[in-house]
Structure formats: C-alpha cells, structure tokens
Design a protein around this motif. Structure first.
Motif: not given
Length: 419
Positions: A172-173, A175-177, A179-180
């Motif tokens: 999840l991190l 994917r978030d990173h 996206a960021g």
C-alpha cells in the motif's frame, strides 16, 4: 476402559509444583497398560499432576478410543496382550503427529525403546519404575516441550500474520509513494523548455527515495522575464515532498493575488516577497522543516540576472566565454529564522551564457571536504561548459542505481551556439 478423575492436590515439592504448572490446561491423558501394579503407580502419579486419566489395557481398544482433540498425552506399554506398543505408537502418530507419546518398557526392551524414539516417542520409562518422581520428571519434560512447541507454533503463526500484514502495508505504501511520485512529476515543468530570445531551461531531478525533497520550476512572465527557482527541503520522503508541493502552491497563490515579475522596478521586491512568504509558511506549519532556495529572474531584453539565495549550497555557477565562476550572494535558509537577511543581487549577462544550479545532494557524489567538493564541481561545470547532459554524465547522475540524497541540477542558457 475406565476414566478416573482425581482432584487431590499435588504434593508441595518444587518438582511436582513445576509439573502441575506445566500441565496446566492439559487435563486428559490416555494410559495403555495391562500390568496392574505399574498401571496403578503411573495413574497415581499422573492424577497428582492434575490429569484426568483414561485407562485402557490393550492396543485395539486404545486406538479405538484415542481422541486427538481430547487426549493431550499418551502413555503406552511396549508389551501389550494384543499388539505391540510400537504399532500403537505408529497409529497414534498417524492420527495426530503432535500428540506426545511416552513409552513404558522393561530393561530387556531397550532396542524397542530406541525404535520408539525413532518413530516419534517423546520419552520413555523403564519398568519397574523406581518411584513417582521418575514419572513426574518424565511427564514434566514432555509437557514443557509440548508447551514450548505450542508457543513456537503460535509465535510462528503470529509472525506469519504480522509479516502478511506488513507485506500488505508495504504494498500500500509503495502504491501511495508511486502515486505521489507521479503527482510530483506532473507538478514539475517540461524539460527542456524554450522561451523567447533563445533562452532554454532544463533540469535533471533524481530522488533518493520514491519522492523528492527537491523541486524546481520556471516560467515566462510577460515577454521579457523568465523566472525560476530551485528549492531543497530538509529530510527525505513523503513529508519533504509535501512541503515542496506546499511551496509551489504558495507561489501560485501569490501569483493569483498579484502579477509577479511584470515590471522591472518591482522584480527585486517580488523576489524577496517570495522568500518571505515561503519562510513564513514553513515556520507556521510547525513541521520542523527548513529549505534552501535559489530564485531568480532573467531579463532577456536587458540581459540581466536578478537573483536571491537562501542558504543555497553550492552557489549557482555562471558559465561564460571566460569560464565558470560562482555567483556571489548570501541569505539564511527558509523556515529557521523570522528574518533571513536575504538580498537581491544583479548580474549583467553576456550574449552567450549558461547558469547551473545544483542541490546540495550533488556534493554527496564527490570526494573531500566541502571546499574540495565545490572546487571539483566548479571544474566539472567548466569542462562541461554548463551543458546539462555532459555535467550529468560526468557526475554519473543518469547511471547510478541509488543516491544518498536527492539530486537536482537546473540549467538556463541563452545563445550558447555562438559561444
């Protein structure tokens, strides 16, 4: 088959107390023994340990009544009237590998004891048993080993569950990173970008992690002014990247409030206003973040550079036909002091020039102390003539697999073909 429950208290000796504690939560035991004196002796000792003892005197009946969920331990004689104790051991282990089995054997059956241990028996007792303490010690060892095995199994299961949770959290991190990272990339300007009067702006930005604490931007204001900045936020990762987004948002907000770099007589004030605004933003957020920044405006008509620095290391370098040299200037970093002592400087530009600005992460690619690193960097800038691709090749920016810090190089140039 007889089931005997005995609620008598265990003896007060340390060994028996330890065994009772070890057997806590295990209340059922299957005892397979045809010899009555031995059966009574073992039964008595087991009852004192707190077990409910199921008595069976033959192997067939024992296999028929054995319940893996109900019997925590099996004690069997190796010499039974209907089948060998080894066969009982095999069948018990086939039904439940984890159930401990203790075998009873005479001195003449030592070879069978060895075979029983090979088949998975946890321990053995030799008949005639000397006293109850021998039984207590054997059962205590088995139950303690069973306790440890169960604890290890529970620990492994818990660890596997935690590892799975951690794996999912990391995914999840990531994917978030990612996206960021993509969002941050979209906030950056196009590179290279060409402006009127032959001015070109370009950059290379390599984050040490998914997200970068470095950020650059540039743009055309009116027909003659090209504004730009490079900011390096302290730290790494998400928090630093979010601060770079805050800085860009603040500058865009200021642009919506009033036109920046629209008139020559207000350029210097516009530059200091940007630094003061970002400084106030960083102090006001209480994020314990500070930043270095180089912000400037090129007046393409007057061929003049207006700029200000806030804790910038290394200083920007100007490359002309005479070589490369550091620009002068001073000013405190943003986010640490309410007054930074920022000053706007001016530099007359020749007909052909290149301006090179690097974040301090570039210095981590070089050897020596700070002065030696700055000297090496200036030599590289001079040898590359301020060309972005050549400088990146010399610093191995595009080929390195990882960086100790975010790496950003911003270049501006004008009419360099005639140089």
């Amino acid at each position: 088959m007889n089931t005997i429950s005995d609620t008598a208290k265990a003896p007060s000796s340390d060994d028996t107390a330890g065994a009772s504690k070890s057997a806590g939560g295990r209340h059922s035991l299957l005892l397979i023994e045809s010899d009555q004196p031995c059966r009574e002796q073992v039964q008595k000792a087991l009852t004192k340990l707190g077990y409910t003892v199921t008595l069976v005197d033959n192997g067939v009946e024992a296999i028929g009544c054995f319940d893996p969920a109900g019997h925590d331990l099996v004690v069997t004689d190796l010499h039974l009237p209907d089948m060998g104790g080894l066969e009982v051991l095999r069948k018990v282990k086939a039904m439940c590998e984890e159930t401990p089995v203790v075998v009873l054997a005479s001195n003449s059956e030592v070879s069978d004891v060895v075979q029983a241990l090979r088949l998975g028996a946890s321990d053995y007792l030799l008949k005639p048993v000397a006293d109850e303490d021998v039984i207590t010690h054997a059962i205590t060892r088995v139950t303690e080993a069973q306790d440890l095995a169960r604890e290890n199994r529970a620990y492994r299961e818990q660890l596997e569950a935690r590892n799975q949770e951690l794996h999912e959290h990391i995914e999840l991190l990531q994917r978030d990173h990612e996206a960021g990272r993509q969002l941050q990339q979209h906030l950056l300007p196009r590179s290279p970008y060409h402006y009127p009067a032959g001015i070109e702006a370009a950059y290379r930005l390599q984050p040490s992690l998914y997200l970068s604490g470095d950020f650059i931007d540039y743009g055309l204001f009116g027909e003659r002014f090209v504004g730009f900045y490079l900011v390096d936020v302290s730290g790494h990762g998400v928090s630093s990247a979010l601060v770079t987004a805050l800085i860009k948002h603040s500058i865009m907000h200021l642009l919506r409030e009033r036109p920046l770099f629209s008139q020559l007589n207000t350029i210097d004030k516009d530059l200091t206003d940007i630094l003061e605004m970002i400084n106030a933003e960083l102090i006001g957020t209480s994020l314990d973040k500070h930043a270095s920044m180089f912000v400037g405006v090129v007046d393409s008509r007057a061929r003049q550079l207006h700029y200000a620095v806030a804790g910038q290391v290394p200083m920007p370098a100007l490359v002309t036909s005479e070589g490369a040299h550091w620009l002068a200037g001073k000013g405190r970093p943003l986010g640490l002091f309410h007054r930074g002592g920022w000053e706007v400087r001016h530099c007359t530009l020749p007909s052909s020039w290149r301006l090179v600005t690097c974040s301090d992460g570039v210095l981590e690619l070089l050897d020596g102390d700070l002065l030696q690193k700055e000297a090496q960097l200036l030599q590289m800038i001079d040898r590359s003539r301020g060309d972005l691709d050549s400088l990146c090749a010399a610093l191995k920016v595009d080929t390195a697999e990882s960086f100790p810090d975010d790496i950003t190089i911003l270049t501006l140039r004008q009419d360099l073909a005639a140089d």
